[in-house]
Design an enzyme around this catalytic site. Structure first.
Site, PDB file in Angstrom:
ATOM      1  N   ASP A  11       0.872  -1.187   0.000  1.00 45.53           N
ATOM      2  CA  ASP A  11       0.000   0.000   0.000  1.00 45.53           C
ATOM      3  C   ASP A  11       0.899   1.224   0.000  1.00 45.53           C
ATOM      4  O   ASP A  11       2.107   1.131   0.273  1.00 45.53           O
ATOM      5  CB  ASP A  11      -0.907   0.000   1.245  1.00 45.53           C
ATOM      6  CG  ASP A  11      -1.835   1.219   1.283  1.00 45.53           C
ATOM      7  OD1 ASP A  11      -2.280   1.672   0.213  1.00 45.53           O
ATOM      8  OD2 ASP A  11      -2.095   1.746   2.377  1.00 45.53           O
ATOM      9  N   SER A  12       0.302   2.384  -0.264  1.00 48.48           N
ATOM     10  CA  SER A  12       1.052   3.634  -0.174  1.00 48.48           C
ATOM     11  C   SER A  12       1.508   3.884   1.257  1.00 48.48           C
ATOM     12  O   SER A  12       2.328   4.764   1.487  1.00 48.48           O
ATOM     13  CB  SER A  12       0.155   4.787  -0.604  1.00 48.48           C
ATOM     14  OG  SER A  12      -0.928   4.890   0.307  1.00 48.48           O
ATOM     15  N   TYR A  43      -0.619   8.445  -2.268  1.00 50.16           N
ATOM     16  CA  TYR A  43      -0.583   8.213  -3.712  1.00 50.16           C
ATOM     17  C   TYR A  43      -1.745   8.970  -4.387  1.00 50.16           C
ATOM     18  O   TYR A  43      -1.704   9.246  -5.575  1.00 50.16           O
ATOM     19  CB  TYR A  43      -0.789   6.721  -4.038  1.00 50.16           C
ATOM     20  CG  TYR A  43       0.408   5.805  -3.867  1.00 50.16           C
ATOM     21  CD1 TYR A  43       1.588   6.231  -3.261  1.00 50.16           C
ATOM     22  CD2 TYR A  43       0.343   4.483  -4.329  1.00 50.16           C
ATOM     23  CE1 TYR A  43       2.655   5.354  -3.118  1.00 50.16           C
ATOM     24  CE2 TYR A  43       1.412   3.612  -4.190  1.00 50.16           C
ATOM     25  CZ  TYR A  43       2.564   4.045  -3.580  1.00 50.16           C
ATOM     26  OH  TYR A  43       3.615   3.173  -3.443  1.00 50.16           O
ATOM     27  N   GLY A  44      -2.788   9.203  -3.611  1.00 46.22           N
ATOM     28  CA  GLY A  44      -4.069   9.671  -4.143  1.00 46.22           C
ATOM     29  C   GLY A  44      -4.022  10.908  -5.001  1.00 46.22           C
ATOM     30  O   GLY A  44      -4.845  11.068  -5.897  1.00 46.22           O
ATOM     31  N   CYS A  74      -4.488  -1.325  -1.996  1.00 46.21           N
ATOM     32  CA  CYS A  74      -4.579   0.112  -2.244  1.00 46.21           C
ATOM     33  C   CYS A  74      -5.507   0.326  -3.441  1.00 46.21           C
ATOM     34  O   CYS A  74      -5.213  -0.166  -4.537  1.00 46.21           O
ATOM     35  CB  CYS A  74      -3.171   0.628  -2.554  1.00 46.21           C
ATOM     36  SG  CYS A  74      -3.099   2.361  -2.998  1.00 46.21           S
ATOM     37  N   ASN A  75      -6.616   0.998  -3.210  1.00 41.63           N
ATOM     38  CA  ASN A  75      -7.564   1.254  -4.309  1.00 41.63           C
ATOM     39  C   ASN A  75      -6.924   2.115  -5.394  1.00 41.63           C
ATOM     40  O   ASN A  75      -7.137   1.904  -6.589  1.00 41.63           O
ATOM     41  CB  ASN A  75      -8.805   1.994  -3.787  1.00 41.63           C
ATOM     42  CG  ASN A  75      -9.651   1.157  -2.863  1.00 41.63           C
ATOM     43  OD1 ASN A  75     -10.653   0.593  -3.266  1.00 41.63           O
ATOM     44  ND2 ASN A  75      -9.255   1.058  -1.604  1.00 41.63           N
ATOM     45  N   THR A  76      -6.122   3.093  -4.963  1.00 39.71           N
ATOM     46  CA  THR A  76      -5.513   4.026  -5.913  1.00 39.71           C
ATOM     47  C   THR A  76      -4.557   3.288  -6.848  1.00 39.71           C
ATOM     48  O   THR A  76      -4.564   3.504  -8.061  1.00 39.71           O
ATOM     49  CB  THR A  76      -4.759   5.132  -5.148  1.00 39.71           C
ATOM     50  OG1 THR A  76      -5.605   5.638  -4.109  1.00 39.71           O
ATOM     51  CG2 THR A  76      -4.346   6.258  -6.056  1.00 39.71           C
ATOM     52  N   GLU A 152      -1.863   8.558   8.487  1.00 36.65           N
ATOM     53  CA  GLU A 152      -0.428   8.188   8.511  1.00 36.65           C
ATOM     54  C   GLU A 152       0.265   8.781   9.743  1.00 36.65           C
ATOM     55  O   GLU A 152       1.209   8.208  10.269  1.00 36.65           O
ATOM     56  CB  GLU A 152       0.273   8.688   7.244  1.00 36.65           C
ATOM     57  CG  GLU A 152      -0.060   7.902   5.981  1.00 36.65           C
ATOM     58  CD  GLU A 152       0.626   6.540   5.896  1.00 36.65           C
ATOM     59  OE1 GLU A 152       1.821   6.452   6.204  1.00 36.65           O
ATOM     60  OE2 GLU A 152      -0.058   5.561   5.517  1.00 36.65           O
ATOM     61  N   CYS A 184     -10.942   3.535   0.080  1.00 28.74           N
ATOM     62  CA  CYS A 184      -9.504   3.675   0.315  1.00 28.74           C
ATOM     63  C   CYS A 184      -9.188   2.799   1.527  1.00 28.74           C
ATOM     64  O   CYS A 184      -9.948   2.799   2.509  1.00 28.74           O
ATOM     65  CB  CYS A 184      -9.178   5.146   0.604  1.00 28.74           C
ATOM     66  SG  CYS A 184      -7.509   5.429   1.240  1.00 28.74           S
ATOM     67  N   THR A 185      -8.095   2.053   1.442  1.00 25.88           N
ATOM     68  CA  THR A 185      -7.826   1.079   2.509  1.00 25.88           C
ATOM     69  C   THR A 185      -7.399   1.734   3.829  1.00 25.88           C
ATOM     70  O   THR A 185      -7.357   1.068   4.860  1.00 25.88           O
ATOM     71  CB  THR A 185      -6.758   0.060   2.066  1.00 25.88           C
ATOM     72  OG1 THR A 185      -5.575   0.778   1.666  1.00 25.88           O
ATOM     73  CG2 THR A 185      -7.260  -0.779   0.910  1.00 25.88           C
ATOM     74  N   HIS A 186      -7.095   3.017   3.791  1.00 27.10           N
ATOM     75  CA  HIS A 186      -6.835   3.723   5.056  1.00 27.10           C
ATOM     76  C   HIS A 186      -8.149   3.970   5.830  1.00 27.10           C
ATOM     77  O   HIS A 186      -8.131   4.114   7.046  1.00 27.10           O
ATOM     78  CB  HIS A 186      -6.193   5.093   4.796  1.00 27.10           C
ATOM     79  CG  HIS A 186      -4.723   5.048   4.482  1.00 27.10           C
ATOM     80  ND1 HIS A 186      -4.233   4.585   3.285  1.00 27.10           N
ATOM     81  CD2 HIS A 186      -3.635   5.437   5.213  1.00 27.10           C
ATOM     82  CE1 HIS A 186      -2.901   4.683   3.283  1.00 27.10           C
ATOM     83  NE2 HIS A 186      -2.518   5.197   4.439  1.00 27.10           N
TER      84      HIS A 186
HETATM   85  N1  DGL Z   1      -4.684   3.366   0.849  1.00 30.80           N
HETATM   86  C1  DGL Z   1      -4.712   3.792  -0.485  1.00 30.80           C
HETATM   87  C2  DGL Z   1      -6.010   3.524  -1.203  1.00 30.80           C
HETATM   88  O1  DGL Z   1      -6.646   2.545  -0.918  1.00 30.80           O
HETATM   89  C3  DGL Z   1      -3.995   5.028  -0.898  1.00 30.80           C
HETATM   90  C4  DGL Z   1      -4.256   6.283  -0.199  1.00 30.80           C
HETATM   91  C5  DGL Z   1      -3.263   7.319  -0.680  1.00 30.80           C
HETATM   92  O2  DGL Z   1      -2.075   7.049  -0.579  1.00 30.80           O
HETATM   93  O3  DGL Z   1      -3.686   8.371  -1.148  1.00 30.80           O
HETATM   94  O4  DGL Z   1      -6.388   4.248  -2.088  1.00 30.80           O
END
Ligand code: DGL
Length: 260
Positions: A11-12, A43-44, A74-76, A152, A184-186
Site C-alpha cells: 500500500d502507499s 498516492y491519491g 490500495c484502491n488508488t 499516517e 480507500c484502505t486507510h
Molecule cells: N490506501 C490507499 C487507497 O486505498 C492510498 C491512499 C493514498 O495514498 O492516497 O487508495
C-alpha cells in the site's frame, strides 16, 4: 512456486494493514510480507505515471522477496496500475476496488456515498463500474483530501480529522444516502469516528473481506495455499517512521524500517 512462500501485500502506507488483518484472519497459516510505502504517501494526488512507477517498484521488491501472490492493498494503485502489472508480470495479483456494487444493489434511498482518493475517483476502472449503476441511483463521490496524511500521522481522534469528515459527509447526508462506501484502505480506521457522526441507518462498507476471500480463492485454485504446519512468518516493512504502523497493529507483529 512453493506454497510456503509468503503473500506479498503493498500500500502507499499503513492503510493496507486493514486488508492484511482480513487476510490474516481468514488465512492464519499464510506467511505475509507487507510493504508500507509511507515515504511516498499519499498516492491519491499523484499522476497516473507516478502511481504506476511506485506500484512497479513495490511489485518488484515483493517478487524479489519470493512472494507467491501480490495483493495490491490500495484502491488508488489497483485502479491505476493493475492492468499494467497483470500484463507485465506472471505472478497472480489481487486488487481492491470500492464496493460500489453491493451498495448500489441494496440501497433503499437510491443514493450512495463514496469516499475515496482523487486517483481512484478519476480512474477509468472506477468510471467503468459507476457507469453500470449511475442511471438508476445517485452516486455522490467525494475526494477525501487530507485524510490519508492524518491517518499516517496517527491522528485518528483529532479535531482536524473530524472537521474534514463533517465537510465531506455533508453533501452525502443532504442527498439522503443510506450506504457509505469506503474506497480507500486507510479509511476503515475511520469507522469508530464515522459511526459516531452518521445516523444509524447509514451502512458503512468496504472491500476488505472480499479481498481476503478472493485471495483465498486464487491461492486455492492455483494450489498455492500453505499446507505446512510450521508457524507462518509475518513481516512488515515501512520506509518511514514505524511508530504508527506498530500502534495500529497493536505491537503484535514484526515491523521493520527498510529503504525501498
Ligand atoms: N490506501 C490507499 C487507497 O486505498 C492510498 C491512499 C493514498 O495514498 O492516497 O487508495
Amino acid at each position: 512456486m512453493s506454497n510456503k512462500q509468503p503473500i506479498g501485500i503493498f500500500d502507499s502506507g499503513i492503510g493496507g494493514s486493514s486488508i492484511f488483518k482480513e487476510i490474516h484472519a481468514l488465512l492464519p497459516n499464510e506467511s505475509c510480507v507487507y510493504l508500507a510505502d509511507s515515504i511516498n504517501a499519499p498516492y491519491g494526488n499523484k499522476s497516473r505515471e507516478d502511481i504506476l512507477r511506485l506500484s512497479i517498484k513495490n511489485t518488484e521488491y515483493l517478487i524479489n522477496t519470493g512472494c507467491k501472490i501480490i495483493v495490491i492493498a490500495c484502491n488508488t494503485a489497483t485502479t491505476n496500475a493493475i492492468d499494467y502489472l497483470r500484463a507485465n508480470y506472471s505472478i497472480p495479483f489481487i486488487g481492491i476496488e470500492p464496493a460500489i456494487k453491493p451498495a448500489a444493489l441494496n440501497t433503499q434511498t437510491k443514493a450512495i456515498g463514496i469516499l475515496a482518493t482523487k486517483g481512484t475517483l478519476s480512474s477509468q476502472l472506477f468510471h467503468k463500474t459507476t457507469d453500470l449503476y449511475s442511471e438508476r441511483i445517485k452516486i455522490i463521490e467525494q475526494v477525501g483530501d487530507g485524510i490519508v496524511p492524518l491517518i499516517e500521522a496517527g491522528q485518528l481522534n483529532s479535531v482536524e480529522l473530524q472537521s474534514l469528515l463533517e465537510i465531506y459527509l455533508k453533501p452525502m447526508l443532504e442527498q439522503n444516502i443510506d450506504y457509505l462506501v469506503l474506497g480507500c484502505t486507510h479509511y476503515p480506521y475511520l469507522i469508530p469516528m464515522l459511526s459516531k457522526m452518521l445516523p444509524e441507518h447509514i451502512k458503512i462498507i468496504d472491500s476488505g473481506r472480499a479481498v481476503a476471500n478472493q485471495t483465498n480463492l486464487v491461492l486455492a485454485s492455483q494450489d498455492l495455499l500453505n499446507t505446512y504446519s510450521e508457524i507462518p512468518k509475518i513481516e512488515f516493512f515501512s520506509n518511514s517512521d514505524i511508530t504508527v504502523l506498530n500502534a495500529i497493529l497493536e505491537n503484535k507483529f514484526n515491523v521493520n524500517h527498510l529503504k525501498f
